[in-house]
Scaffold this motif. Structure first.
Motif, mmCIF file in Angstrom:
data_model
loop_
_atom_site.group_PDB
_atom_site.id
_atom_site.type_symbol
_atom_site.label_atom_id
_atom_site.label_comp_id
_atom_site.label_asym_id
_atom_site.label_seq_id
_atom_site.Cartn_x
_atom_site.Cartn_y
_atom_site.Cartn_z
ATOM 1 N N GLY A 120 6.532 85.093 -35.689
ATOM 2 C CA GLY A 120 6.804 83.778 -35.147
ATOM 3 C C GLY A 120 5.711 83.331 -34.214
ATOM 4 N N SER A 121 5.752 82.073 -33.903
ATOM 5 C CA SER A 121 4.791 81.482 -32.993
ATOM 6 C C SER A 121 5.524 80.522 -32.068
ATOM 7 C CB SER A 121 3.736 80.727 -33.795
ATOM 8 O OG SER A 121 2.786 80.154 -32.938
ATOM 9 N N GLY A 122 5.069 80.472 -30.842
ATOM 10 C CA GLY A 122 5.622 79.513 -29.890
ATOM 11 C C GLY A 122 4.640 78.377 -29.698
ATOM 12 N N VAL A 123 5.121 77.157 -29.826
ATOM 13 C CA VAL A 123 4.265 75.985 -29.645
ATOM 14 C C VAL A 123 4.931 75.020 -28.672
ATOM 15 C CG1 VAL A 123 3.065 76.167 -31.856
ATOM 16 C CG2 VAL A 123 5.206 74.935 -31.749
ATOM 17 N N PHE A 124 4.116 74.300 -27.926
ATOM 18 C CA PHE A 124 4.613 73.389 -26.898
ATOM 19 C C PHE A 124 4.148 71.979 -27.205
ATOM 20 C CE2 PHE A 124 3.893 77.594 -25.233
ATOM 21 C CZ PHE A 124 5.169 77.924 -24.813
ATOM 22 N N TYR A 125 5.037 71.016 -27.022
ATOM 23 C CA TYR A 125 4.755 69.633 -27.370
ATOM 24 C C TYR A 125 5.140 68.691 -26.236
ATOM 25 C CZ TYR A 125 4.227 71.088 -32.243
ATOM 26 O OH TYR A 125 3.808 71.679 -33.401
ATOM 27 N N GLN A 126 4.438 67.576 -26.152
ATOM 28 C CA GLN A 126 4.813 66.520 -25.215
ATOM 29 C C GLN A 126 6.136 65.902 -25.632
ATOM 30 O OE1 GLN A 126 1.323 64.049 -25.525
ATOM 31 N NE2 GLN A 126 0.313 65.084 -23.814
ATOM 32 N N ASN A 127 6.365 65.795 -26.929
ATOM 33 C CA ASN A 127 7.605 65.225 -27.466
ATOM 34 C C ASN A 127 8.171 66.213 -28.490
ATOM 35 O OD1 ASN A 127 9.627 63.814 -28.749
ATOM 36 N ND2 ASN A 127 8.502 61.884 -28.803
ATOM 37 N N PRO A 128 8.928 67.220 -28.039
ATOM 38 C CA PRO A 128 9.388 68.248 -28.966
ATOM 39 C C PRO A 128 10.356 67.749 -30.037
ATOM 40 C CG PRO A 128 10.384 68.564 -26.814
ATOM 41 C CD PRO A 128 9.355 67.484 -26.667
ATOM 42 N N ARG A 129 11.153 66.736 -29.747
ATOM 43 C CA ARG A 129 12.068 66.224 -30.792
ATOM 44 C C ARG A 129 11.278 65.607 -31.951
ATOM 45 N NH1 ARG A 129 17.311 66.867 -29.586
ATOM 46 N NH2 ARG A 129 17.911 66.872 -27.378
ATOM 47 N N ALA A 130 10.224 64.877 -31.639
ATOM 48 C CA ALA A 130 9.369 64.319 -32.691
ATOM 49 C C ALA A 130 8.669 65.449 -33.450
ATOM 50 C CB ALA A 130 8.349 63.355 -32.095
ATOM 51 N N ALA A 131 8.275 66.490 -32.730
ATOM 52 C CA ALA A 131 7.622 67.635 -33.369
ATOM 53 C C ALA A 131 8.556 68.322 -34.352
ATOM 54 C CB ALA A 131 7.140 68.622 -32.313
ATOM 55 N N LEU A 132 9.840 68.464 -33.993
ATOM 56 C CA LEU A 132 10.807 69.076 -34.906
ATOM 57 C C LEU A 132 10.890 68.298 -36.212
ATOM 58 C CD1 LEU A 132 13.721 69.919 -32.445
ATOM 59 C CD2 LEU A 132 12.155 71.541 -33.524
ATOM 60 N N ALA A 133 10.994 66.990 -36.105
ATOM 61 C CA ALA A 133 11.084 66.154 -37.309
ATOM 62 C C ALA A 133 9.821 66.287 -38.150
ATOM 63 C CB ALA A 133 11.327 64.696 -36.916
ATOM 64 N N TRP A 134 8.654 66.296 -37.495
ATOM 65 C CA TRP A 134 7.393 66.404 -38.220
ATOM 66 C C TRP A 134 7.259 67.774 -38.895
ATOM 67 C CZ3 TRP A 134 2.998 69.495 -37.509
ATOM 68 C CH2 TRP A 134 1.923 69.152 -38.321
ATOM 69 N N LEU A 135 7.588 68.849 -38.190
ATOM 70 C CA LEU A 135 7.493 70.195 -38.764
ATOM 71 C C LEU A 135 8.434 70.362 -39.951
ATOM 72 C CD1 LEU A 135 7.310 72.156 -35.412
ATOM 73 C CD2 LEU A 135 5.507 72.108 -37.171
ATOM 74 N N GLN A 136 9.605 69.753 -39.870
ATOM 75 C CA GLN A 136 10.549 69.836 -40.982
ATOM 76 C C GLN A 136 10.020 69.057 -42.187
ATOM 77 O OE1 GLN A 136 14.566 68.648 -40.029
ATOM 78 N NE2 GLN A 136 15.387 69.693 -41.819
ATOM 79 N N ALA A 137 9.511 67.855 -41.961
ATOM 80 C CA ALA A 137 9.012 67.032 -43.068
ATOM 81 C C ALA A 137 7.715 67.586 -43.658
ATOM 82 C CB ALA A 137 8.798 65.594 -42.591
#
Length: 83
Positions: free
Chosen positions: A10-27
Motif C-alpha cells: 500500500g501507499s499513503g498519499v495526501f491531498y488538498q481535497n481528499p474527497r475529490a481525490a477519491l472520486a478521481w482515483l476510483q474513475a
C-alpha cells in the motif's frame, strides 16, 4: 511443505481535497473505497481504497510535514507500506 502467501502493498498519499481525490482515483484506476473516516465537521480525515490485494491510504493535509505535493512545490511526500 508448500506455503502460500500473498503480499499486500500500500501507499499513503495526501491531498488538498481528499474527497475529490477519491472520486478521481476510483474513475482513473478503478480503486474501490473500503473505509472512510470523517471528523465531527464532516471533513474527510482518513480513507482507504483497494485494488486487488493492494490498497491506498488517502488523507487530507494535517501538518506541515503531512502535505500534498501541490502544497510543497511538487516535492515527494508519499510513503509506501508493506505488510
Amino acid at each position: 511443505m508448500t506455503r502460500s502467501s500473498t503480499l499486500s502493498s500500500g501507499s499513503g498519499v495526501f491531498y488538498q481535497n481528499p474527497r475529490a481525490a477519491l472520486a478521481w482515483l476510483q474513475a482513473a484506476f478503478a480503486f474501490e473505497p473500503s473505509m472512510l473516516a470523517s471528523d465531527s465537521d464532516g471533513r474527510l480525515v482518513h480513507a482507504e481504497m483497494r485494488f486487488g490485494d493492494g490498497y491506498i491510504i488517502v488523507d487530507a493535509e494535517w501538518a506541515a510535514h503531512i502535505a500534498s505535493p501541490a502544497s510543497v512545490g511538487g516535492k515527494n511526500t508519499q510513503s509506501v507500506i508493506s505488510d
